[in-house]
Design a protein around this motif. Structure first.
Motif, PDB file in Angstrom:
ATOM      1  N   TYR A 133      10.191 -14.432   6.815  1.00  0.00           N
ATOM      2  CA  TYR A 133       9.735 -13.983   5.504  1.00  0.00           C
ATOM      3  C   TYR A 133      10.775 -13.093   4.832  1.00  0.00           C
ATOM      4  CZ  TYR A 133       5.381 -15.651   7.494  1.00  0.00           C
ATOM      5  OH  TYR A 133       4.429 -16.432   8.088  1.00  0.00           O
ATOM      6  N   ASP A 134      10.734 -13.076   3.502  1.00  0.00           N
ATOM      7  CA  ASP A 134      11.625 -12.212   2.725  1.00  0.00           C
ATOM      8  C   ASP A 134      10.994 -10.858   2.466  1.00  0.00           C
ATOM      9  OD1 ASP A 134      13.504 -14.387   2.284  1.00  0.00           O
ATOM     10  OD2 ASP A 134      12.006 -15.189   0.884  1.00  0.00           O
ATOM     11  N   ALA A 135       9.654 -10.820   2.477  1.00  0.00           N
ATOM     12  CA  ALA A 135       8.934  -9.588   2.150  1.00  0.00           C
ATOM     13  C   ALA A 135       7.626  -9.531   2.925  1.00  0.00           C
ATOM     14  CB  ALA A 135       8.652  -9.519   0.644  1.00  0.00           C
ATOM     15  N   VAL A 136       7.198  -8.321   3.253  1.00  0.00           N
ATOM     16  CA  VAL A 136       5.945  -8.127   3.976  1.00  0.00           C
ATOM     17  C   VAL A 136       5.110  -7.075   3.256  1.00  0.00           C
ATOM     18  CG1 VAL A 136       4.854  -7.509   6.160  1.00  0.00           C
ATOM     19  CG2 VAL A 136       7.063  -8.681   6.171  1.00  0.00           C
ATOM     20  N   LEU A 137       3.842  -7.410   3.018  1.00  0.00           N
ATOM     21  CA  LEU A 137       2.884  -6.469   2.457  1.00  0.00           C
ATOM     22  C   LEU A 137       2.032  -5.934   3.599  1.00  0.00           C
ATOM     23  CD1 LEU A 137       3.799  -8.103  -0.042  1.00  0.00           C
ATOM     24  CD2 LEU A 137       1.420  -8.041  -0.843  1.00  0.00           C
ATOM     25  N   TYR A 161       6.369  -3.543   1.447  1.00  0.00           N
ATOM     26  CA  TYR A 161       5.432  -3.049   0.437  1.00  0.00           C
ATOM     27  C   TYR A 161       4.124  -2.664   1.128  1.00  0.00           C
ATOM     28  CZ  TYR A 161       8.631  -5.692  -2.553  1.00  0.00           C
ATOM     29  OH  TYR A 161       9.752  -6.179  -3.165  1.00  0.00           O
ATOM     30  N   THR A 162       3.345  -1.831   0.479  1.00  0.00           N
ATOM     31  CA  THR A 162       1.980  -1.626   0.955  1.00  0.00           C
ATOM     32  C   THR A 162       1.029  -2.321  -0.003  1.00  0.00           C
ATOM     33  OG1 THR A 162       1.480   0.429  -0.261  1.00  0.00           O
ATOM     34  CG2 THR A 162       2.582   0.652   1.893  1.00  0.00           C
ATOM     35  N   ALA A 163      -0.126  -2.705   0.525  1.00  0.00           N
ATOM     36  CA  ALA A 163      -1.215  -3.253  -0.278  1.00  0.00           C
ATOM     37  C   ALA A 163      -2.486  -2.662   0.325  1.00  0.00           C
ATOM     38  CB  ALA A 163      -1.233  -4.767  -0.241  1.00  0.00           C
ATOM     39  N   THR A 164      -2.863  -1.477  -0.147  1.00  0.00           N
ATOM     40  CA  THR A 164      -3.971  -0.734   0.428  1.00  0.00           C
ATOM     41  C   THR A 164      -5.093  -0.547  -0.576  1.00  0.00           C
ATOM     42  OG1 THR A 164      -4.635   1.403   1.378  1.00  0.00           O
ATOM     43  CG2 THR A 164      -2.774   1.429  -0.142  1.00  0.00           C
ATOM     44  N   SER A 165      -6.329  -0.484  -0.064  1.00  0.00           N
ATOM     45  CA  SER A 165      -7.483  -0.225  -0.918  1.00  0.00           C
ATOM     46  C   SER A 165      -7.562   1.249  -1.314  1.00  0.00           C
ATOM     47  CB  SER A 165      -8.779  -0.642  -0.203  1.00  0.00           C
ATOM     48  OG  SER A 165      -8.817  -2.044  -0.035  1.00  0.00           O
TER      49      SER A 165
END
Length: 215
Positions: free
Chosen positions: A4-8, A104-108
């Protein structure tokens, strides 16, 4: 070459063991609203958006918003400090950064809440962007948070992976057409995550890093 190029990354239960502070704040919030928390399985609320969790107990919007306000005020004062980074997270993020993968983060959690916690825990510097919910309802689900992050220009042709520990993370990835990897050291179970057919299931950060880097 990495897969992968990016991870969330999800935050609670994926990067940070935050349950002590969250559960204590939940207990306080329910008590303030006249509800005995002893009769509630509060661990169910580790991960999902606050409004959805509190909406299970109050049908009217005013009460739900009051609970959100009580929770956030208490959490900002006490709960946000009662957490620690999971074993292996920092080496994993270091390996991924060295491999040139964007993080990156992807948080609630609202971004204004998540960013100081990541800074305090020594993780903020690993991330290209800290993606989180809004304080109002405009970005209030994991799907909406992910959509917000995925709109960034550098991700338009990137191979992106979502990593999380709860069904909300898996569902958000499915809604966004992004593959998801599940971690089992957090707050979700294999039974909860398996129906979403994650592309990889990791017991440890080392296993997750090896998968992403194709070691």
């Amino acid at each position: 070459m990495a897969r992968y190029d990016a991870v969330l990354f999800d935050v609670d239960g994926t990067l940070i063991h935050s349950s002590p502070g969250i559960l204590a704040t939940m207990e306080y919030t329910f008590s303030q609203m006249g509800i005995d928390p002893k009769g509630i399985d509060l661990t169910r609320y580790l991960g999902p958006p606050l409004r959805r969790s509190f909406g299970e107990h109050f049908a009217d919007e005013a009460s739900v918003e009051k609970m959100v306000e009580i929770y956030r005020d208490r959490y900002a004062e006490f709960g946000c400090h009662d957490c620690q980074v999971f074993d292996g997270v920092k080496p994993m993020l270091e390996w991924l950064k060295q491999a040139g993968i964007r993080l990156y983060t992807a948080t609630s959690k609202p971004t204004v809440v998540a960013a100081p916690i990541l800074e305090e825990q020594g993780l903020a510097g690993y991330f290209d962007f800290i993606g989180g919910a809004s304080e109002d309802k405009s970005v209030d689900t994991k799907t909406a948070v992910m959509q917000q992050v995925l709109r960034r220009p550098e991700l338009q042709s990137a191979r992106v992976l979502m990593v999380g520990d709860r069904h909300d993370d898996m569902r958000g990835a499915a809604d966004c057409g992004v593959p998801a990897a599940a971690v089992l050291y957090g707050y979700g179970s294999e039974e909860e995550l398996r129906p979403f057919a994650p592309v990889f299931t990791a017991q440890t950060c080392q296993q997750l890093a090896d998968y992403i880097l194709e070691v």
